[in-house]
Write an enzyme that holds these catalytic residues in place. Structure first.
Site, mmCIF file in Angstrom:
data_model
loop_
_atom_site.group_PDB
_atom_site.id
_atom_site.type_symbol
_atom_site.label_atom_id
_atom_site.label_comp_id
_atom_site.label_asym_id
_atom_site.label_seq_id
_atom_site.Cartn_x
_atom_site.Cartn_y
_atom_site.Cartn_z
ATOM 1 N N SER A 43 -53.389 -26.066 34.229
ATOM 2 C CA SER A 43 -53.357 -26.341 35.673
ATOM 3 C C SER A 43 -52.081 -25.876 36.361
ATOM 4 O O SER A 43 -52.020 -25.912 37.595
ATOM 5 C CB SER A 43 -53.537 -27.842 35.919
ATOM 6 O OG SER A 43 -54.827 -28.249 35.529
ATOM 7 N N GLU B 85 0.783 -1.225 0.000
ATOM 8 C CA GLU B 85 0.000 0.000 0.000
ATOM 9 C C GLU B 85 0.824 1.288 0.000
ATOM 10 O O GLU B 85 0.405 2.282 -0.586
ATOM 11 C CB GLU B 85 -0.921 0.011 1.233
ATOM 12 C CG GLU B 85 -2.005 -1.038 1.210
ATOM 13 C CD GLU B 85 -3.023 -0.770 0.115
ATOM 14 O OE1 GLU B 85 -3.505 0.364 -0.011
ATOM 15 O OE2 GLU B 85 -3.317 -1.708 -0.644
#
Length: 839
Positions: A490, A111
């Protein structure tokens, strides 16, 4: 005869000439002055334009001194191990010193080889980029970059990625300023942490895991060189689609490293000969852990901190939070396995439910569509496969690993549910299906249509330890543990009876199990309740018997006697739901979630103390400061190295008294009988103190079990997402309780058998289990599953008294009374102390 010119005439001529020359000079001077002024004015205009367009609104580079890149939120379990992360950008932030020197050299070679020599701008490179831009105007092609690493930092962090000469100028100005503000290592650190490298990886450490599944310091030279080519455009060098292009560019970087003296010829030759060695795109290693649990954690964090940076510094997807949860991997695995096995058992034999999903395949490119679907399976040896085509009597399959297989006709003969025909004929190319290896090929499997949820909580703290909200969150994202509103049936009864105990009843109170009708007004008329299975009433029995046998008629009668406003008030404060005072809610007609029900039972098991369940212990920002809960305090001396040998420290209690402690204990003591001789008797052979209650609602469309021990309380339900009948044989005791048992066998295996501890004030009295009357001269037979004499828990001054002789014969028992010598008869208090209770 002409005369000679006079001296005066010559002088006049010279003067005229001088005047003309002076006039011309003045004209030219004036013109040059105007030109200079014009040029100066143009220069000022140009400078102003440059300032206006390029410099005026440049961001301050000082922000880079304190810049914090977006970081994932990391989630850890109860043991501190990482289990998940939330991120839009996968990033692991490192300091400059943590980057291998070879990696830095690779990026410089690729780069910006003169990075340590220039002051932010490489002028020859910049000029070449501008010339390339001008030459390509109108061509539709993009010019080459020419940016230094410093310019890329300016672009990525400060000004964006606009494609224009103006942006290049702004980059250059900012790069110069950055070089004045930060050191070269600081600039490189920002760059290597921020750069986008594909596969949702930002920064080289994240990219190392995304492409090679390794930490950065484990990469070899060839792998480092591959990472260095990615800033030019990750998609251009995709290792699958553009393998040859990626190899050429990687070798170019190696060549540049050799030319710059970063590596030796031997290193170059070795690396140049290596293959790319890139792994297939995969889900990060922790992403499949605790799917439903971590998704619920995400929802809570989003509600508190927001999603992205615009929502504040602590956002979920960029704030870098560290989240400690109560997630227990072992319990989660057990709960997940038990629920899945139960769903598969129920669904087996009912046919194939169709493909998991259908996707389109183009040009035999089946791998990417399969990966993009995010569908995976980890149930036993089942795997998700995509159907890639048909070859005679077999379907060809593809898998996430890139491997292939076949599904022969004989291994896909199950009927198609609801449509007829067999599965082999119904399968299509592009279907994603569940299969399992069988004899070198694969056999079709059916993902259950029925679903459910399972939650495990620690009663002492209210922390949720495990949560499974369906078969698999990658197939069904809907979390039934917290989002599915179902009728609890229940399982609501222990809470209803707790309200009765709070309002004058006792476990030995006699309630009639018989017809019970109420008039609901002119519009609704008479409503008559019934027991499960339409069984006839059994007459007067104790409250305990009514709960153990789950008698509906006794429950509504107790609720009516207590008063439904008081019942629904108790239900509400236990966190189950906010219901109107109608008797049907006493039988579980109101909707709630399994998570709420498990928390309510945890409150019972914790002697009435509790609060909202918690999944998150605390949240830290990226610097380690605890930011939630706001009043969080560290547990002093809780860490072993800090302990001073004094009494063991306890974490800060965050629970409140929700229900009367004695009422809670009474209900737990009663529902221990549900396990010993009631509807959950299948759990009795676990041979430990355990309470719980089954539930089966109308239809039945859902079946439940909730219960546990002092250490863990768990609960689950099974039902279709669109409620429909499960079949007449479906009951909580036959479907849900066995699933809990499968979990409990391993979950409790290494835990001590602790009794539920009675709170101060509870009086334990020997009574006849059938009549509720006190018993003297004999003791409960702990080896008898259905003893005639039991210990019952009473609040002070509420225990039954000895009946007078004329009131009738002594109560009968199923065990013969055994008189103990008076001098050596043990006291009730002695027995309770041995059992861990308090008299």
């Amino acid at each position: 005869m002409a005369s000679d010119p006079s001296p005066n005439s010559s002088t006049a001529t010279r003067r005229t000439t001088d005047r003309l020359r002076g006039s011309v000079a003045r004209v030219w001077a004036s013109r040059w002055t105007k030109a200079a002024l014009a040029l100066f004015g143009l220069g000022l205009i140009a400078l102003f334009g440059f300032w206006l367009i390029v410099v005026r609104d440049l961001p301050s580079v000082d922000t880079l001194r304190t810049y914090e890149p977006p970081l994932p939120t990391n989630v850890r379990g109860i043991d501190g191990a990482p289990i998940h992360s939330y991120a839009r950008e996968r990033r692991v932030e490192l300091s400059f010193a943590e980057y291998p020197p070879m990696l830095i050299n690779a990026f410089l070679a690729a780069e910006d080889k003169s990075f340590f020599e220039h002051h932010g701008v490489d002028f020859p490179g910049l000029a070449g980029a501008v010339f390339d831009y001008v030459s390509k105007i109108g061509s539709g092609r993009r010019a080459r970059g020419g940016s230094t690493i410093t310019q890329q930092v300016a672009k990525n962090l400060l000004i964006g990625n606009e494609y224009s000469p103006t942006r290049k100028l702004r980059e250059a100005v900012l790069a110069y300023k950055i070089e004045d503000t930060l050191t070269k290592p600081q600039i490189l650190e920002l760059y290597l942490n921020q750069i986008a490298l594909g596969r949702n990886a930002f920064g080289v450490e994240a990219a190392s895991h995304a492409y090679f599944d390794k930490d950065l310091d484990q990469l070899d030279l060839a792998q480092i060189a591959y990472l260095a080519i990615l800033p030019k455009g990750p998609s251009n060098y995709d290792p699958v689609r553009y393998h040859d292009r990626a190899m050429t560019r990687r070798n170019y970087v190696l060549d540049r490293m050799l030319e710059n003296g970063f590596i030796t010829r031997a290193q170059f030759d070795t690396a140049n000969a290596e293959p790319l060695g890139v792994v297939l795109r995969r889900t990060p290693r922790f992403e499949s852990v605790g799917g439903y649990f971590v998704e619920e954690v995400r929802r809570q964090l989003m509600a508190k901190f927001g999603e992205s940076a615009k929502d504040g510094p602590y956002s979920v997807y960029s704030g870098g939070l560290w989240v400690r949860t109560s997630f227990d991997t072992r319990l989660q695995d057990l709960a997940q396995q038990a629920l899945r096995d139960g769903l598969v058992r129920f669904d087996s034999g009912r046919g194939w439910n169709g493909p998991i999903r259908h996707v389109e395949i183009e040009d035999d490119n089946w791998l990417q569509p399969l990966l993009n679907s995010n569908i995976a399976l980890d149930y036993r040896n089942w795997v998700a496969a995509i159907v890639t085509g048909k070859d005679g009597n077999s379907w060809n399959l593809g898998f996430r690993t890139g491997k292939t297989g076949t599904l022969p006709r004989y291994a896909a003969q199950m009927a198609v549910r609801g449509k007829g025909g067999n599965a082999f004929g119904a399968i299509k190319t592009g279907d994603i299906i569940a299969v399992a290896p069988e004899g070198g090929e694969f056999a079709l499997r059916a993902i259950p249509k029925v679903s459910g949820a399972f939650v495990v909580e620690e009663p002492a703290s209210g922390r949720v330890l495990a949560m499974q909200g369906g078969f698999d969150d990658r197939l069904q994202a809907f979390n039934r543990a917290t989002q599915a509103m179902r009728q609890p049936g229940s399982t609501i009864k222990p809470i209803v009876y707790s309200a009765a105990l709070d309002n004058g009843m006792t476990p030995a109170s006699i309630i009639v199990d018989g017809p019970f009708c109420v008039y609901q007004g002119a519009r609704l008329g008479q409503k008559c309740f019934r027991n499960f299975g339409n069984s006839r009433g059994a007459g007067p029995h104790t409250m305990r018997w009514g709960i153990e046998q789950s008698r509906n008629l006794m429950t509504v009668r107790a609720a009516a006697q207590t008063g439904m406003p008081k019942v629904v008030a108790t239900i509400k404060k236990m966190g189950v739901g906010d219901y109107a005072p109608y008797l049907s809610f006493a039988l579980g007609a109101g909707e709630t979630t399994v998570g709420r029900m498990v928390n309510a039972y945890s409150i019972l098991a914790n002697n009435g103390k509790g609060g909202p369940p918690s999944l998150i212990d605390f949240v830290q920002d990226r610097h380690g400061k605890v930011i939630w809960p706001e009043n969080w305090r560290a547990c002093d001396r809780c860490n072993a190295p800090d302990w001073d040998g004094k009494p063991m420290p306890r974490p800060v209690a965050r629970q409140r008294q929700v229900l009367d402690a004695m009422t809670a204990y009474q209900m737990v003591h009663i529902t221990e009988g549900v396990v010993q001789r009631g509807t959950a008797v299948t759990l009795r052979d676990l041979d430990r103190p355990m309470f719980g209650k089954t539930g089966t609602n109308n239809g039945p469309t859902d079946v439940w079990f909730i219960g546990g021990t002092p250490q863990y309380v768990g609960g689950l339900y099974i039902g279709f997402d669109t409620p429909r009948n499960l079949g007449s044989a479906a009951q909580g005791g036959t479907l849900a309780a066995p699933i809990f048992k499968q979990f409990a066998v391993k979950a409790y295996a290494d835990l001590p058998k602790l009794p539920f501890r009675a709170p101060a004030g509870i009086r334990m009295v020997r009574i006849d289990r059938g009549s509720g009357r006190p018993v003297y001269g004999t003791w409960p037979n702990t080896d008898d599953p259905k003893p005639g004499v039991i210990w019952e828990a009473f609040k002070p001054e509420s225990e039954p008294r000895r009946a007078a002789r004329r009131a009738g014969p002594a109560p009968t028992t199923t065990t013969a009374p055994t008189a103990a010598p008076k001098a050596e008869a043990p006291r009730d208090s002695d027995f309770l102390q041995r059992q861990g209770g308090i008299y």
